[in-house]
Design an enzyme around this catalytic site. Structure first.
Site, PDB file in Angstrom:
ATOM      1  N   GLY A  15       0.806  -1.215   0.000  1.00  0.00           N
ATOM      2  CA  GLY A  15       0.000   0.000   0.000  1.00  0.00           C
ATOM      3  C   GLY A  15       0.834   1.257   0.000  1.00  0.00           C
ATOM      4  CD  GLU A  34       9.928  -1.119   4.965  1.00  0.00           C
ATOM      5  OE1 GLU A  34       8.762  -0.838   4.661  1.00  0.00           O
ATOM      6  OE2 GLU A  34      10.226  -1.940   5.855  1.00  0.00           O
ATOM      7  CB  THR A  41       3.918  -8.523   4.326  1.00  0.00           C
ATOM      8  OG1 THR A  41       4.041  -7.752   5.517  1.00  0.00           O
ATOM      9  CG2 THR A  41       3.579  -9.958   4.668  1.00  0.00           C
ATOM     10  CB  CYS A  42       3.148  -8.584  -0.807  1.00  0.00           C
ATOM     11  SG  CYS A  42       2.641  -9.409  -2.307  1.00  0.00           S
ATOM     12  CB  CYS A  47       1.880 -12.580  -2.374  1.00  0.00           C
ATOM     13  SG  CYS A  47       1.270 -11.158  -1.467  1.00  0.00           S
ATOM     14  CE  LYS A  50       0.995 -17.462  -1.526  1.00  0.00           C
ATOM     15  NZ  LYS A  50      -0.087 -16.958  -0.692  1.00  0.00           N
ATOM     16  CE1 TYR A 176      -2.881 -15.928   2.183  1.00  0.00           C
ATOM     17  CE2 TYR A 176      -4.604 -15.135   3.639  1.00  0.00           C
ATOM     18  CZ  TYR A 176      -3.428 -14.917   2.966  1.00  0.00           C
ATOM     19  OH  TYR A 176      -2.784 -13.720   3.059  1.00  0.00           O
ATOM     20  CD  GLU A 180      -1.520 -19.643   0.305  1.00  0.00           C
ATOM     21  OE1 GLU A 180      -2.171 -19.186  -0.631  1.00  0.00           O
ATOM     22  OE2 GLU A 180      -0.831 -18.915   1.043  1.00  0.00           O
ATOM     23  NE  ARG A 197      -9.604 -21.302  17.278  1.00  0.00           N
ATOM     24  CZ  ARG A 197      -9.442 -20.140  17.832  1.00  0.00           C
ATOM     25  NH1 ARG A 197      -8.904 -20.061  19.014  1.00  0.00           N
ATOM     26  NH2 ARG A 197      -9.804 -19.039  17.226  1.00  0.00           N
ATOM     27  NE  ARG A 203     -13.967 -19.351  11.255  1.00  0.00           N
ATOM     28  CZ  ARG A 203     -14.104 -18.102  11.701  1.00  0.00           C
ATOM     29  NH1 ARG A 203     -15.274 -17.500  11.643  1.00  0.00           N
ATOM     30  NH2 ARG A 203     -13.073 -17.460  12.207  1.00  0.00           N
ATOM     31  N   GLY A 261      -3.167 -16.221  12.795  1.00  0.00           N
ATOM     32  CA  GLY A 261      -3.646 -14.847  12.780  1.00  0.00           C
ATOM     33  C   GLY A 261      -2.511 -13.843  12.782  1.00  0.00           C
ATOM     34  CB  THR A 310      -0.951  -7.700  -2.232  1.00  0.00           C
ATOM     35  OG1 THR A 310       0.076  -7.852  -1.252  1.00  0.00           O
ATOM     36  CG2 THR A 310      -0.414  -6.882  -3.389  1.00  0.00           C
ATOM     37  CB  ALA A 341      -5.976 -17.485  -5.980  1.00  0.00           C
ATOM     38  CG  HIS A 436     -12.764 -28.514 -26.717  1.00  0.00           C
ATOM     39  ND1 HIS A 436     -13.264 -29.074 -25.569  1.00  0.00           N
ATOM     40  CD2 HIS A 436     -12.409 -29.539 -27.535  1.00  0.00           C
ATOM     41  CE1 HIS A 436     -13.229 -30.389 -25.688  1.00  0.00           C
ATOM     42  NE2 HIS A 436     -12.710 -30.698 -26.866  1.00  0.00           N
ATOM     43  CD  GLU A 441     -14.031 -27.147 -23.003  1.00  0.00           C
ATOM     44  OE1 GLU A 441     -14.744 -26.805 -23.946  1.00  0.00           O
ATOM     45  OE2 GLU A 441     -13.160 -28.039 -23.094  1.00  0.00           O
TER      46      GLU A 441
HETATM   47  C1  LIG Z   1       2.561 -15.774   4.260  1.00  0.00           C
HETATM   48  C2  LIG Z   1       1.691 -14.739   3.593  1.00  0.00           C
HETATM   49  C3  LIG Z   1       1.191 -14.987   2.326  1.00  0.00           C
HETATM   50  C4  LIG Z   1       0.406 -14.046   1.690  1.00  0.00           C
HETATM   51  N1  LIG Z   1      -0.080 -14.330   0.448  1.00  0.00           N
HETATM   52  C5  LIG Z   1      -0.858 -13.428  -0.180  1.00  0.00           C
HETATM   53  C6  LIG Z   1      -1.341 -13.698  -1.489  1.00  0.00           C
HETATM   54  O1  LIG Z   1      -1.066 -14.756  -2.076  1.00  0.00           O
HETATM   55  N2  LIG Z   1      -2.091 -12.754  -2.100  1.00  0.00           N
HETATM   56  C7  LIG Z   1      -2.401 -11.556  -1.476  1.00  0.00           C
HETATM   57  O2  LIG Z   1      -3.092 -10.739  -2.078  1.00  0.00           O
HETATM   58  N3  LIG Z   1      -1.959 -11.275  -0.225  1.00  0.00           N
HETATM   59  C8  LIG Z   1      -1.201 -12.184   0.426  1.00  0.00           C
HETATM   60  N4  LIG Z   1      -0.716 -11.896   1.681  1.00  0.00           N
HETATM   61  C9  LIG Z   1      -1.140 -10.621   2.338  1.00  0.00           C
HETATM   62  C10 LIG Z   1      -0.314  -9.449   1.836  1.00  0.00           C
HETATM   63  O3  LIG Z   1       1.058  -9.735   1.988  1.00  0.00           O
HETATM   64  C11 LIG Z   1      -0.692  -8.211   2.648  1.00  0.00           C
HETATM   65  O4  LIG Z   1      -2.088  -8.014   2.579  1.00  0.00           O
HETATM   66  C12 LIG Z   1       0.003  -6.956   2.104  1.00  0.00           C
HETATM   67  O5  LIG Z   1       1.392  -7.094   2.121  1.00  0.00           O
HETATM   68  C13 LIG Z   1      -0.412  -5.734   2.937  1.00  0.00           C
HETATM   69  O6  LIG Z   1       0.271  -4.599   2.477  1.00  0.00           O
HETATM   70  P1  LIG Z   1       0.518  -3.345   3.443  1.00  0.00           P
HETATM   71  O7  LIG Z   1       1.037  -2.257   2.581  1.00  0.00           O
HETATM   72  O8  LIG Z   1      -0.683  -3.092   4.270  1.00  0.00           O
HETATM   73  O9  LIG Z   1       1.632  -3.825   4.474  1.00  0.00           O
HETATM   74  P2  LIG Z   1       3.030  -4.561   4.281  1.00  0.00           P
HETATM   75  O10 LIG Z   1       3.207  -5.097   2.922  1.00  0.00           O
HETATM   76  O11 LIG Z   1       3.136  -5.498   5.426  1.00  0.00           O
HETATM   77  O12 LIG Z   1       4.096  -3.394   4.438  1.00  0.00           O
HETATM   78  C14 LIG Z   1       4.290  -2.734   5.648  1.00  0.00           C
HETATM   79  C15 LIG Z   1       5.708  -2.200   5.694  1.00  0.00           C
HETATM   80  O13 LIG Z   1       5.821  -1.248   6.731  1.00  0.00           O
HETATM   81  C16 LIG Z   1       7.096  -1.388   7.350  1.00  0.00           C
HETATM   82  N5  LIG Z   1       6.995  -0.789   8.682  1.00  0.00           N
HETATM   83  C17 LIG Z   1       6.247  -1.203   9.734  1.00  0.00           C
HETATM   84  N6  LIG Z   1       6.358  -0.340  10.766  1.00  0.00           N
HETATM   85  C18 LIG Z   1       7.212   0.649  10.348  1.00  0.00           C
HETATM   86  C19 LIG Z   1       7.707   1.832  10.960  1.00  0.00           C
HETATM   87  N7  LIG Z   1       7.293   2.225  12.173  1.00  0.00           N
HETATM   88  N8  LIG Z   1       8.584   2.596  10.262  1.00  0.00           N
HETATM   89  C20 LIG Z   1       8.961   2.244   9.006  1.00  0.00           C
HETATM   90  N9  LIG Z   1       8.506   1.146   8.372  1.00  0.00           N
HETATM   91  C21 LIG Z   1       7.624   0.359   9.038  1.00  0.00           C
HETATM   92  C22 LIG Z   1       7.298  -2.896   7.359  1.00  0.00           C
HETATM   93  O14 LIG Z   1       8.665  -3.230   7.513  1.00  0.00           O
HETATM   94  C23 LIG Z   1       6.730  -3.284   6.001  1.00  0.00           C
HETATM   95  O15 LIG Z   1       7.729  -3.306   5.007  1.00  0.00           O
HETATM   96  C24 LIG Z   1       0.107 -12.805   2.345  1.00  0.00           C
HETATM   97  C25 LIG Z   1       0.611 -12.550   3.622  1.00  0.00           C
HETATM   98  C26 LIG Z   1       1.390 -13.495   4.245  1.00  0.00           C
HETATM   99  C27 LIG Z   1       1.933 -13.207   5.610  1.00  0.00           C
END
Ligand SMILES: Cc1cc2nc3c(=O)[nH]c(=O)nc-3n(C[C@H](O)[C@H](O)[C@H](O)COP(=O)(O)OP(=O)(O)OC[C@H]3O[C@@H](n4cnc5c(N)ncnc54)[C@H](O)[C@@H]3O)c2cc1C
Length: 452
Positions: A15, A34, A41-42, A47, A50, A176, A180, A197, A203, A261, A310, A341, A436, A441
């Site tokens: 984001g 950052e 995370t992604c 994502c 993974k 998920y 995965e 559990r 769900r 979670g 993401t 997905a 086909h 299809e």
């Molecule tokens: C194992 C796993 C698999 C996933 N697979 C998928 C998928 O297949 N498809 C999908 O759509 N989504 C997937 N997701 C979810 C997806 O990764 C998140 O929804 C997405 O990354 C959220 O983006 P964001 O910008 O909110 O936060 P993030 O991408 O988490 O970015 C937040 C950033 O802020 C930084 N930060 C935090 N606090 C501070 C601070 N105080 N100062 C400076 N920097 C800071 C962090 O280091 C991080 O880099 C997955 C998540 C996980 C954990």
């Protein structure tokens, strides 16, 4: 008042990067802080890695199935270290791309932790920066329940960097990420158990998909244990782990992986000092335009706890950038009809309402379902079956939901998401020619209702 920046973004994840790049492209003076890794995370622990590991795990099936097509692959072996090293290299490449995306669009990049000071200022490494708007995009963090021995368990953050593939893995969770990783560990060769559990995992997904995934994972050899939870984890003298379950049973493992979670990442963020309020669930509370209780401070993505994907964080980042700096192009974020997905083996994908949701919402529904053996598997010993399902409003003929389990489900669902967004009826599906021979299809050739 002159600010150092128009927009100060905390967090260069999905984001934050989207909002920063587009805001800068619209002419704003933007900074991003950052603290950990570019791309968030992604890109680093979500994502992307993974999916790379799922590809790796799927080769076990591909190699087995190749025999049916005349291939002899003698002595195939798998090396976890190679998979992880290659994955790390790819992630490093992506980190570089994210850096270039930000820097090339004119964003000032500060690679350190940021803390809010007040409604218009942020502190990074002891230096204060002022901004007209501050955007919190700090994402989420995995959490392990507070049970004795929790320090012996790992989460997705560590799983991506395991030095060796554990021989026996216990995956705990029913979402998920749990299915995965159970598929990844099992596919790569670990003896894998999944504990959840509740009665049945996944769900919120359509009941047919949940049952289907359960059957397919069992067929593949994953040990699924529902209505089971860990009370305590003990480290044994040989280094292995003993999970003592709430029902008194014990299970041995070399790795216990929790996917139960995620919490919002608010550590050291200074929310109290700036007066930013949380909602009842502990996420940052925002209004429809992502303003927090302090209007100059905005928040998007996982930290607001709406839909933690993401593409949602990207859409929210885009909405913020447009509303502030290109209002003519502003469109509110649409939280309806979100395609998604799950990269379990087999893959799941879904868009729109589940059968259960449609009925709960009062729709009179017609259900179409197709279960079949994918053509590619007919010459192999694989017993895997695919499932496709349409939930149709019996009165308006609108397709309310599409659900699939099977190879490339996500790839197929993306196109169907466009059809649902456009309000397609079952008649439109019926009038669409199939391609086909494909599995996809089936979605345009299901004629006989399975249930009404
Ligand atoms: C194992 C796993 C698999 C996933 N697979 C998928 C998928 O297949 N498809 C999908 O759509 N989504 C997937 N997701 C979810 C997806 O990764 C998140 O929804 C997405 O990354 C959220 O983006 P964001 O910008 O909110 O936060 P993030 O991408 O988490 O970015 C937040 C950033 O802020 C930084 N930060 C935090 N606090 C501070 C601070 N105080 N100062 C400076 N920097 C800071 C962090 O280091 C991080 O880099 C997955 C998540 C996980 C954990």
């Amino acid at each position: 008042m002159a600010y150092d920046f128009d927009l100060f973004v905390i967090g260069a994840g999905s984001g934050g990067v989207r909002a920063a790049r587009f805001a800068a492209g619209f002419g704003a003076r933007v900074a991003v802080a950052e603290s950990r890794y570019l791309g968030g995370t992604c890109v680093n622990v979500g994502c992307v890695p993974k999916k790379l590991l799922v590809y790796g795990a799927h080769y076990a099936e591909d190699i087995g199935q190749a025999q049916g097509y005349g291939w002899t692959i003698d002595g195939a072996t798998f090396d976890w270290k190679t998979l992880i090293a290659n994955k790390d290299r790819e992630i490093q490449r992506l980190n570089g791309i994210y850096r270039n995306l930000l820097v090339d669009s004119g964003v000032t990049l500060l690679q350190a932790h940021a803390r809010l000071v007040d409604a218009h200022s942020v502190e990074v490494e002891g230096k204060r920066y002022s901004a007209e708007h501050i955007l919190i995009a700090t994402g989420g963090w995995p959490q392990i329940p507070d049970i004795p021995g929790r320090e012996h368990a790992i989460t997705s953050n560590e799983a991506f960097y395991l030095e060796t593939l554990p021989r026996r893995v216990l995956v705990v969770g029913g979402g998920y990420i749990a299915v995965e990783f159970a598929s990844i560990f099992h596919g790569c060769g670990a003896d894998t158990r999944l504990l959840y559990r509740g009665e049945l995992f996944m769900r919120g997904f359509d009941g047919s998909l949940r049952d289907h995934l359960k059957d397919e994972m069992i067929k593949k050899g994953v040990d699924l244990q529902f209505n089971a939870d860990i009370a305590r984890i003990d480290k044994q003298t040989d280094g292995s782990l003993l999970a003592v379950l709430k029902d008194g049973r014990t299970l041995e493992a070399d790795c216990i992986f929790y996917a139960t979670g995620r919490r919002p990442m608010l550590d050291g963020l200074g929310l109290d000092q700036a007066g930013v309020a949380l909602d009842q669930r502990g996420y940052i509370a925002v209004d429809d335009e992502f303003r927090t209780s302090v209007p100059s401070i905005l928040a998007i993505g996982d930290v607001i706890g709406r839909v933690q994907l993401t593409p949602m964080a990207l859409a929210e980042g885009m909405a913020v950038a447009r509303r502030l700096y290109k209002p003519a192009e502003y469109r509110p974020v649409d939280y309806a009809t979100i395609p998604t997905a799950v990269f379990s083996l087999p893959n799941l994908a879904t868009v729109g309402l589940t059968e259960e949701q449609a009925r709960e919402q009062g729709h009179k529904v017609t259900i179409f379902e197709s279960r079949f053996r994918p053509m590619k598997l007919t010459m192999t010993e694989s017993l895997e079956r695919s499932l496709m399902k349409l939930v149709v409003d019996a009165e308006t003929d609108r397709v309310l939901g599409c659900h699939m389990a099977g190879p490339d489900a996500g790839e197929i669902m993306q196109g169907l998401a466009v059809a649902l967004k456009a309000g397609a009826t079952k008649r439109v599906f019926d009038d669409t020619l199939g391609i086909h021979p494909t599995a996809a299809e089936e979605f345009v050739t299901m004629r006989t209702p399975a249930a009404i």
